[in-house]
Write a protein that holds these residues in place. Structure first.
Motif, PDB file in Angstrom:
ATOM      1  N   LEU A 121      33.229  28.271   1.723  1.00  0.00           N
ATOM      2  CA  LEU A 121      33.079  27.177   2.691  1.00  0.00           C
ATOM      3  C   LEU A 121      32.030  26.179   2.210  1.00  0.00           C
ATOM      4  CD1 LEU A 121      34.342  26.488   5.414  1.00  0.00           C
ATOM      5  CD2 LEU A 121      32.367  27.512   6.517  1.00  0.00           C
ATOM      6  N   ARG A 122      30.932  26.727   1.673  1.00  0.00           N
ATOM      7  CA  ARG A 122      29.875  25.844   1.190  1.00  0.00           C
ATOM      8  C   ARG A 122      30.403  24.971   0.049  1.00  0.00           C
ATOM      9  NH1 ARG A 122      24.696  29.016  -0.193  1.00  0.00           N
ATOM     10  NH2 ARG A 122      24.720  29.337   2.052  1.00  0.00           N
ATOM     11  N   THR A 125      33.037  22.357   1.458  1.00  0.00           N
ATOM     12  CA  THR A 125      32.505  21.319   2.344  1.00  0.00           C
ATOM     13  C   THR A 125      31.319  20.588   1.723  1.00  0.00           C
ATOM     14  OG1 THR A 125      31.160  22.990   3.458  1.00  0.00           O
ATOM     15  CG2 THR A 125      33.301  22.477   4.436  1.00  0.00           C
ATOM     16  N   ALA A 130      34.516  17.689  -0.817  1.00  0.00           N
ATOM     17  CA  ALA A 130      35.347  17.379   0.364  1.00  0.00           C
ATOM     18  C   ALA A 130      36.037  16.028   0.202  1.00  0.00           C
ATOM     19  CB  ALA A 130      34.480  17.390   1.621  1.00  0.00           C
ATOM     20  N   ILE A 170      38.197  19.723   6.237  1.00  0.00           N
ATOM     21  CA  ILE A 170      37.185  19.851   5.173  1.00  0.00           C
ATOM     22  C   ILE A 170      36.396  18.549   5.045  1.00  0.00           C
ATOM     23  CG2 ILE A 170      36.913  20.067   2.657  1.00  0.00           C
ATOM     24  CD1 ILE A 170      39.329  22.030   2.747  1.00  0.00           C
ATOM     25  N   TRP A 173      33.983  18.107   7.998  1.00  0.00           N
ATOM     26  CA  TRP A 173      32.989  19.167   8.192  1.00  0.00           C
ATOM     27  C   TRP A 173      31.547  18.684   7.925  1.00  0.00           C
ATOM     28  CZ3 TRP A 173      34.164  24.487   9.354  1.00  0.00           C
ATOM     29  CH2 TRP A 173      33.035  25.321   9.388  1.00  0.00           C
ATOM     30  N   PRO A 174      31.285  18.017   6.771  1.00  0.00           N
ATOM     31  CA  PRO A 174      29.908  17.583   6.515  1.00  0.00           C
ATOM     32  C   PRO A 174      29.402  16.564   7.550  1.00  0.00           C
ATOM     33  CG  PRO A 174      31.228  17.450   4.513  1.00  0.00           C
ATOM     34  CD  PRO A 174      32.172  17.689   5.637  1.00  0.00           C
ATOM     35  N   TRP A 184      24.137  19.516   7.039  1.00  0.00           N
ATOM     36  CA  TRP A 184      24.522  19.296   5.651  1.00  0.00           C
ATOM     37  C   TRP A 184      23.979  18.007   5.059  1.00  0.00           C
ATOM     38  CZ3 TRP A 184      27.797  22.947   3.304  1.00  0.00           C
ATOM     39  CH2 TRP A 184      28.230  23.967   4.161  1.00  0.00           C
TER      40      TRP A 184
END
Lengths: 271, 354
Positions: A121-122, A125, A130, A170, A173-174, A184
């Motif tokens: 995930l890290r 994203t 992304a 994705i 997400w940030p 983030w």
């Protein structure tokens, strides 16, 4: 019976059509969300925030359903590039942030207990990754060979829709940063991140708007809807991407900036 | 456990994507490959017919109720012939719309050499007015023809096409099964290419200019009339016609609203006596240029009704075997200027359209 909207090559009819695959997809998401809410009840004093999040998720889910189901889903899959663009704008730029915001932060706690998932995930994203994933999906799914081939089948059409939703989740997400412990990006970087997407979306806009002839066989050879010419439809799609897409992204940057400014003011004790 | 589950999910998703993608790519690439192969073989994206199909001479009523003689009225034009019907829900409107969209953007010199002829396969419902209204939605220049079912069936068979079939429905609610290809006839009156449903606008844009270039590409570079002395009723017209195309052509006749009639003449020498004699046609070879001049070929304008004065322009209608009818204007010059006008590189003709 069609499970998912795809190109049929038959004349368009305003008679309602059932797409059970779409319903099943939406119901599965709704059931999953309700399970999340049950396993992560609101903490005391957070009821108001929880209601806001539920409203956001439900709005996102309703918009997703409207994008996928008849008539927009059917028009977009086999008749009008402009309807396809409306689907993309909705599924790529509006629905994901609403869904992400709607998920309670506690629901992400189990992810932290799984190192492999956390690492994946890290990676996905990371803002640069992304952006690359989201734009790669946009470009590939808008390539004539891919779009014409995939939209001719229900599975292919489903894969395009799924690719849009997943890559857009994705991408957003940030910005939404649903895990509060991991903010983030600085909000001003988020503004820059969204603005970067404004620029990265230009090639598709130029490609669709200024092509001399229709680029997608699926729309060019489809029976016309209300006499709309294929090239006009395609140009409308390109302009929608530029104008509506820019408006949504600009609105997002405004929200991020105001949210940050308000928090800064609050932290400074001015509010 | 969870990691394994995640792996399974990712593997399944990737497999599905690869299968769907591969299936789609394969299908589309085959189409693209066959189109590319067609272009390599014939230079065209249309399907090359196994047997070239010559034009058939038929007559049907057009949308104004006038008899349309297919052979004569499409002579000299690239002719795109399509059999369809106005209630067609898919193939016909898409074919016509795509063709019209490309035609409207073609250069005039290409567009003016193409005629689109639509023959209705549904005589029961397609009235002339309905055909006209339907075609006008695409391009008002499209020619619409209607006949009895027997007539249209006979014509379709003569072109090697299957006859139209009524399928399903009751009363006036039915569909008509019909050949979906557009036959493309060259200026030599033979169809070597067909464009099936699925022909894209880009394909038409690729092929139509090439089709138009295949026939004779005539350009009138000079059209000069020697002003008759004393306002006489007879004058000589001299033309310079270049054929930049790949096919020979022939000038069959000339007409002008300024003269009662016009004759193609050549000057011949019979034992020292020079006479003029009328000829039926004048060959214009591919890649060549015909220069008319005093003492050689020329056009006699007979029965000139109004005196022709130097500097005037006179409308001309030139009729060619393959290139069809072309309209031009000739310039009237005095005898003193004739030689210089014929030698001049400046065209003495004004393109007047078609």
């Amino acid at each position: 019976m069609q499970w998912w909207c795809s190109a049929q090559g038959v004349p368009w009819s305003w008679s309602w059509q059932a797409y059970p695959g779409v319903w099943l997809f939406i119901i599965l998401i709704a059931v999953g969300y309700s399970k999340l809410l049950r396993t992560n009840p609101a903490r005391p004093g957070e009821e108001s925030s929880r209601r806001r999040r539920i409203a956001s998720f439900v709005s996102g889910l309703v918009l997703l359903w409207l994008s996928l189901d008849w008539p927009i889903g059917a028009l977009g899959a086999g008749y009008l590039a402009s309807a396809h663009m409306a689907q993309f704008l909705n599924m790529g730029l509006i629905v994901p942030p609403l869904l992400l915001y709607g998920i309670p932060a506690e629901a992400f706690t189990p992810i932290g207990r799984r190192p492999a998932l956390t690492t994946t995930l890290r990676f996905l994203t990371n803002p640069i990754i992304a952006l690359v994933i989201f734009n790669a999906v946009i470009i590939v799914t808008h390539t004539p060979h891919v779009a014409d081939s995939l939209m001719a089948t229900q599975l292919g059409s489903f894969l395009i829709d799924l690719a849009w939703i997943v890559s857009a989740l994705i991408f957003w997400w940030p910005v939404i940063a649903p895990i509060p412990e991991r903010p983030w990006m600085h909000p001003l970087l988020k503004v820059g991140y969204i603005a970067a997407q404004l620029i990265l979306g230009k090639p598709i806009f130029v490609y669709l708007t200024f092509a001399e002839y229709p680029v997608y066989a699926v729309y060019e050879l489809a029976p016309r809807v209300n006499g709309i010419a294929a090239i006009s439809d395609q140009q409308t799609a390109g302009l929608m991407m530029e104008v509506v897409g820019a408006f949504i992204l600009f609105a997002a940057t405004t929200i991020v900036f105001l949210h940050w400014a308000r928090r800064e003011a609050r932290d400074d004790g001015k509010v | 456990m969870h990691t394994t589950g995640m792996k399974k999910f990712v593997t399944l998703a990737l497999t599905l994507a690869v299968i769907a993608g591969a299936a789609g790519w394969g299908c589309d690439r085959n189409d693209a490959d066959s189109a590319a192969s067609r272009v390599r073989e014939s230079g065209f994206r249309g399907i090359t017919l196994d047997r070239p199909t010559p034009k058939v001479d038929f007559t049907l009523d057009d949308t104004d109720g006038r008899p349309f003689h297919f052979m004569a009225e499409t002579e000299g034009y690239i002719t795109l012939l399509f059999f369809g019907y106005t209630h067609c829900p898919d193939v016909c409107p898409v074919h016509m719309a795509n063709l019209a969209a490309v035609l409207k953007d073609l250069p005039w010199e290409v567009r003016s050499r193409i005629k689109v002829v639509f023959v209705s396969t549904d005589p029961a419902r397609d009235t002339p007015a309905r055909i006209r209204q339907w075609l006008d939605a695409f391009d008002p220049s499209f020619i619409g023809l209607a006949g009895t079912r027997a007539e249209v069936d006979r014509i379709m068979v003569s072109f090697g096409l299957p006859t139209a079939q009524i399928q399903g429905g009751n009363g006036t609610d039915y569909i008509v099964g019909h050949a979906s290809q557009i036959l493309a006839f060259g200026t030599d009156n033979v169809a070597r290419l067909a464009y099936p449903f699925g022909t894209r606008q880009a394909d038409w844009a690729h092929d139509l200019p090439r089709l138009a270039r295949q026939g004779p590409d005539l350009r009138i570079t000079k059209a000069v009339i020697a002003a008759p002395a004393g306002g006489g009723e007879v004058a000589a017209l001299y033309l310079e016609i270049a054929n930049h195309g790949a096919t020979d052509d022939e000038l069959l006749g000339v007409a002008s609203s300024s003269a009662k009639r016009a004759e193609l003449h050549r000057q011949v020498d019979h034992g020292g006596i020079t006479t003029m004699e009328e000829i039926e046609s004048l060959a214009i070879p591919a890649g060549g240029t015909v220069h008319m001049h005093p003492g050689g070929h020329h056009v006699m304008l007979l029965g000139i009704e109004h005196p022709l004065n130097p500097g005037e322009t006179v409308p001309l209608e030139l009729r060619f075997r393959h290139a069809g009818t072309r309209n031009y204007y000739a310039t009237v010059v005095g005898y003193a200027e004739l030689e210089r006008a014929l030698e001049s590189t400046t065209p003495h003709a004004v393109h007047g359209g078609h």
